[in-house]
Design a protein around this motif. Sequence first.
Motif, PDB file in Angstrom:
ATOM      1  N   GLY A  28      -2.592  -8.779  14.099  1.00  0.00           N
ATOM      2  CA  GLY A  28      -1.050  -8.693  13.889  1.00  0.00           C
ATOM      3  C   GLY A  28      -0.645  -8.991  12.457  1.00  0.00           C
ATOM      4  O   GLY A  28       0.802  -9.316  12.394  1.00  0.00           O
ATOM      5  N   TRP A  29      -1.280  -8.959  11.474  1.00  0.00           N
ATOM      6  CA  TRP A  29      -0.801  -9.322  10.217  1.00  0.00           C
ATOM      7  C   TRP A  29      -0.217  -8.036   9.725  1.00  0.00           C
ATOM      8  O   TRP A  29       0.047  -6.706  10.108  1.00  0.00           O
ATOM      9  N   ASP A  30       1.025  -8.259   8.732  1.00  0.00           N
ATOM     10  CA  ASP A  30       1.684  -7.241   8.299  1.00  0.00           C
ATOM     11  C   ASP A  30       0.997  -6.490   6.995  1.00  0.00           C
ATOM     12  O   ASP A  30       1.082  -6.543   5.823  1.00  0.00           O
ATOM     13  N   VAL A  31      -0.120  -5.455   7.537  1.00  0.00           N
ATOM     14  CA  VAL A  31      -0.794  -4.671   6.611  1.00  0.00           C
ATOM     15  C   VAL A  31      -0.703  -3.324   6.846  1.00  0.00           C
ATOM     16  O   VAL A  31      -0.149  -3.002   8.032  1.00  0.00           O
ATOM     17  N   THR A  32      -0.862  -2.716   5.904  1.00  0.00           N
ATOM     18  CA  THR A  32      -0.667  -1.081   5.984  1.00  0.00           C
ATOM     19  C   THR A  32      -1.846  -0.393   5.209  1.00  0.00           C
ATOM     20  O   THR A  32      -2.284  -0.873   4.266  1.00  0.00           O
ATOM     21  N   LEU A  33      -2.145   0.766   5.637  1.00  0.00           N
ATOM     22  CA  LEU A  33      -3.114   1.286   4.471  1.00  0.00           C
ATOM     23  C   LEU A  33      -2.470   2.692   4.074  1.00  0.00           C
ATOM     24  O   LEU A  33      -1.826   3.488   4.548  1.00  0.00           O
ATOM     25  N   TRP A  34      -3.033   2.753   2.767  1.00  0.00           N
ATOM     26  CA  TRP A  34      -2.167   4.097   1.782  1.00  0.00           C
ATOM     27  C   TRP A  34      -3.769   4.754   1.720  1.00  0.00           C
ATOM     28  O   TRP A  34      -4.448   4.336   0.994  1.00  0.00           O
ATOM     29  N   SER A  35      -3.586   6.112   2.164  1.00  0.00           N
ATOM     30  CA  SER A  35      -5.016   6.921   2.154  1.00  0.00           C
ATOM     31  C   SER A  35      -4.497   7.480   0.684  1.00  0.00           C
ATOM     32  O   SER A  35      -3.434   7.999   0.387  1.00  0.00           O
ATOM     33  N   TYR A  36      -5.565   7.697  -0.345  1.00  0.00           N
ATOM     34  CA  TYR A  36      -5.583   8.170  -1.666  1.00  0.00           C
ATOM     35  C   TYR A  36      -5.149   9.736  -1.497  1.00  0.00           C
ATOM     36  O   TYR A  36      -4.214  10.106  -2.153  1.00  0.00           O
ATOM     37  N   GLU A  37      -5.666  10.477  -0.516  1.00  0.00           N
ATOM     38  CA  GLU A  37      -5.464  11.834  -0.231  1.00  0.00           C
ATOM     39  C   GLU A  37      -3.823  12.137  -0.118  1.00  0.00           C
ATOM     40  O   GLU A  37      -3.221  13.197  -0.395  1.00  0.00           O
ATOM     41  N   HIS A  38      -3.087  10.967   0.669  1.00  0.00           N
ATOM     42  CA  HIS A  38      -1.465  11.251   0.713  1.00  0.00           C
ATOM     43  C   HIS A  38      -0.809   9.927   0.185  1.00  0.00           C
ATOM     44  O   HIS A  38       0.016   9.428   1.141  1.00  0.00           O
ATOM     45  N   LEU A  39      -1.021   9.487  -0.761  1.00  0.00           N
ATOM     46  CA  LEU A  39      -0.726   8.146  -1.266  1.00  0.00           C
ATOM     47  C   LEU A  39       0.948   8.199  -1.496  1.00  0.00           C
ATOM     48  O   LEU A  39       1.524   7.288  -1.139  1.00  0.00           O
ATOM     49  N   PRO A  40       1.370   9.408  -2.258  1.00  0.00           N
ATOM     50  CA  PRO A  40       2.936   9.271  -2.247  1.00  0.00           C
ATOM     51  C   PRO A  40       3.705   9.034  -0.803  1.00  0.00           C
ATOM     52  O   PRO A  40       4.676   8.616  -0.722  1.00  0.00           O
ATOM     53  N   GLU A  41       3.207  10.033   0.351  1.00  0.00           N
ATOM     54  CA  GLU A  41       3.721   9.973   1.335  1.00  0.00           C
ATOM     55  C   GLU A  41       3.582   8.477   2.264  1.00  0.00           C
ATOM     56  O   GLU A  41       4.502   8.141   2.581  1.00  0.00           O
ATOM     57  N   CYS A  42       2.469   7.930   1.956  1.00  0.00           N
ATOM     58  CA  CYS A  42       2.171   6.802   2.459  1.00  0.00           C
ATOM     59  C   CYS A  42       3.266   5.342   1.748  1.00  0.00           C
ATOM     60  O   CYS A  42       3.834   4.767   2.459  1.00  0.00           O
ATOM     61  N   ALA A  43       3.103   5.907   0.515  1.00  0.00           N
ATOM     62  CA  ALA A  43       4.169   4.743  -0.079  1.00  0.00           C
ATOM     63  C   ALA A  43       5.708   4.945   0.229  1.00  0.00           C
ATOM     64  O   ALA A  43       6.457   3.896   0.333  1.00  0.00           O
ATOM     65  N   ARG A  44       6.108   6.099   0.442  1.00  0.00           N
ATOM     66  CA  ARG A  44       7.404   6.368   0.766  1.00  0.00           C
ATOM     67  C   ARG A  44       7.544   5.743   2.256  1.00  0.00           C
ATOM     68  O   ARG A  44       8.943   5.199   2.562  1.00  0.00           O
ATOM     69  N   ARG A  45       6.783   6.101   3.205  1.00  0.00           N
ATOM     70  CA  ARG A  45       6.709   5.731   4.408  1.00  0.00           C
ATOM     71  C   ARG A  45       7.034   4.014   4.629  1.00  0.00           C
ATOM     72  O   ARG A  45       7.978   3.639   5.404  1.00  0.00           O
ATOM     73  N   ASP A  46       6.709   3.352   3.705  1.00  0.00           N
ATOM     74  CA  ASP A  46       6.631   1.869   3.610  1.00  0.00           C
ATOM     75  C   ASP A  46       7.800   1.160   2.633  1.00  0.00           C
ATOM     76  O   ASP A  46       7.893   0.300   2.289  1.00  0.00           O
TER      77      ASP A  46
END
Length: 237
Positions: free
Chosen positions: A170-188
């Motif tokens: 239940g930690w506040d963690v997230t995973l950014w995949s290298y292949e879609h890093l901008p999308e992951c960063a924008r999501r968060d």
Amino acid sequence: MHSSDGRTPALDQVVFCGMGGSGSTYLRHALARAGLTVHNKPDIVHHRYWVKQGRSAQREEFGRRANGFELGTEPGIAGIRHYLDRLAATPDTTAVLGTWAEQQLLRHAGRRRIVFLLREPAAAYRSMCDPERHGDIAEQYGGPDSWYAVFYAERWRKIAEEYLALRAAGWDVTLWSYEHLPECARRDGFGEVVTEWRLSPPRLKPALRDETIDLIRACTSDVRRALDIPEWDQVRA
């Protein structure tokens, strides 16, 4: 990774963890461009190489990588917790970590808000072994197509396991995949950090043999399934 009132959280309250070959160097520079002081993997001093160098060498290297922060006198987990607490309390400062995640120690050091960065493991390994990056280390083991691939795969899977364990807890963690890093960063809510991102294609061959690629993927197959990142299935040799 938004607060309850919808605001984007301060970047200096987030700890980042990056695996070599997965874009951690880019991330470090991108965070610095965003105006942060970024500690460059100071936890590397708990890698066996630096442990062998002795406590004095560890302290010096930690301070160099952590913008003058001291390693501290607290032993073990208490020292890690103390550093992370000080980091969180220091304005406009964050860190890109690696070794503590690999050693699965973060789960013992108090709840943190953590972003993990991972790349499809065979592609990450190929990038790690580039001559202009860490190819010299691979050569010490006999080159990219050597048992060094197994060592790397085990390190990769342990970082992925740390992310999965913290997520399950239940930690506040997230995973950014290298292949879609901008999308992951924008999501968060952190899209402004990665505006200069340029994807590097895998190019697994001819740098790696089929046997090496298969070995890395076999060593990491269960955690890759658990992470369930569809774009990794599209990475071809």
